[in-house]
Scaffold this active site. Structure first.
Site, mmCIF file in Angstrom:
data_model
loop_
_atom_site.group_PDB
_atom_site.id
_atom_site.type_symbol
_atom_site.label_atom_id
_atom_site.label_comp_id
_atom_site.label_asym_id
_atom_site.label_seq_id
_atom_site.Cartn_x
_atom_site.Cartn_y
_atom_site.Cartn_z
ATOM 1 N N ILE A 286 34.670 32.493 1.531
ATOM 2 C CA ILE A 286 34.718 33.827 2.101
ATOM 3 C C ILE A 286 35.998 34.085 2.881
ATOM 4 O O ILE A 286 36.470 35.206 2.995
ATOM 5 C CB ILE A 286 33.473 34.068 3.010
ATOM 6 N N THR A 309 26.545 30.450 -1.000
ATOM 7 C CA THR A 309 27.637 30.647 -1.947
ATOM 8 C C THR A 309 28.948 31.046 -1.273
ATOM 9 O O THR A 309 30.018 30.773 -1.810
ATOM 10 C CB THR A 309 27.255 31.720 -2.984
ATOM 11 N N CYS A 310 28.879 31.689 -0.094
ATOM 12 C CA CYS A 310 30.135 32.104 0.546
ATOM 13 C C CYS A 310 30.894 30.905 1.106
ATOM 14 O O CYS A 310 32.076 30.998 1.431
ATOM 15 C CB CYS A 310 29.875 33.133 1.637
ATOM 16 N N PHE A 311 30.210 29.760 1.224
ATOM 17 C CA PHE A 311 30.870 28.543 1.700
ATOM 18 C C PHE A 311 30.914 27.453 0.622
ATOM 19 O O PHE A 311 31.275 26.314 0.919
ATOM 20 C CB PHE A 311 30.150 28.002 2.940
#
Length: 343
Positions: A286, A309-311
């Protein structure tokens, strides 16, 4: 400008100034070149999500003259590529695949756009909100601007009639999250509708609806070539080490996966099956470069693995056997539900 029936015919490509008979190769190249032009950020039609690798309609595309006719065109191109069995050089956000399929988007899809705001919503659902006196069914301009990416002409508004004077309670918090999350969709609803108008000319919704969002990504973009040694070399661990049994078992299980299941694992952890051109060392999160993460998940060992999912983060419980890990991991990447959704 061609009628729908014409689009179902065979496409023959000839590049001006070049010799060559199209036996399939020129068509493949044409689709690749066309998709790169369409999804160029300079065109203002699409913008990338939080990982800078997946695309969805740009809420600011209104600044592009006749932008909705372009979205109808893009819908036709994507559908024609599917119709012809051709691959496009693009990966969409998870929520946009769901819009194509007519599937409910969940509030979890906001995590890839704004993880902090997603955490706030998740916190509301998991905790008692009766003590938050100033939480009403309204949003201020700063909050809305945050959700709508770079779109700036927003004003304070109520999420429902009289919402500024209606407190959010324990009984109504799901409705509140539902209404807030709708902004994610409503900001680009005209673009979505125009895309689908073009897409559904060639591929009706009832035909495409047999697939889920992850399968649709692989249909449009193809199965990735995943170099497992490269992925393993660019994985970081928290709570585990390379020599922990669970980690050893994990890589043995993934090595035995077929190409489809490796792609599903990558989708599960990163939100897309896209492999960076430079390899997994260039995987994006992100807020910039973010390598593949495996974190120890505490709690009952029967729990399924989960992901952020952003990490690019996989939360892996400490399973008691390789067989248990394999069964739980396969179940997660094939069937794991995201829960609460909104239309």
């Amino acid at each position: 400008m061609r009628p729908t029936q014409d689009l179902k015919g065979r496409l023959n490509v000839h590049f001006q100034g070049e010799e060559g008979i199209d036996a399939g190769g020129l068509t493949r190249e044409w689709y690749q070149l066309l998709s790169r032009v369409i999804f160029d950020k300079g065109a203002l039609l699409f913008t990338t999500g939080g990982n800078n690798a997946t695309f969805q309609p740009n809420p600011n595309s209104v600044y592009q003259t006749e932008h909705l006719s372009y979205f109808k065109f893009v819908g036709r191109v994507v559908a024609k590529a599917l119709f012809d069995g051709q691959l496009l050089d693009v990966y969409f956000t998870r929520s946009f695949y769901k819009h194509i399929l007519g599937v409910k988007v969940t509030y979890h899809d906001m995590e890839a756009v704004d993880p902090d705001y997603y955490k706030n919503l998740k916190c509301l659902l998991e905790n008692d909100v009766n003590d938050i006196l100033d939480l009403t069914f309204s949003m201020d301009a700063d909050e809305e601007k945050q959700i709508l990416y770079e779109k700036s002409e927003v004003t304070d508004h109520e999420l429902k009639p009289g919402g500024r004077n209606i407190r959010v309670t324990e009984e109504t918090k799901h409705e509140y999250v539902d209404l807030v999350a709708h902004i994610l969709t409503n900001a680009i609803r005209p673009q979505i509708n125009s895309f689908l108008e073009g897409f559904n000319e060639l591929i009706p919704r009832d035909l495409i609806s047999i697939f889920n969002d992850k399968e649709l990504e692989l249909l449009i973009s193809g199965l990735p070539e995943i170099d497992l040694d490269d992925l393993k070399a660019n994985t970081e661990y928290t709570g585990y080490t390379v020599g922990t049994n669970v980690v050893i078992w994990f890589w043995e299980v993934v090595k035995a996966f077929n190409k489809e299941d490796r792609a599903r694992l990558l989708q599960f952890v990163t939100g897309t099956s896209k492999v960076p051109l430079e390899g997994f060392k260039a995987l994006q999160g992100i807020s910039g470069p973010q390598r593949f993460q495996i974190h120890k998940a505490y709690g009952a060992p029967e729990r399924l693995p989960s992901a952020h999912t952003c990490f690019n983060q996989l939360d892996l419980p400490e399973y008691t056997s390789k067989e248990q890990l394999q069964e739980r991991l396969l179940l997660a990447i094939h069937e794991a539900s995201e829960g609460f959704g909104f239309g």
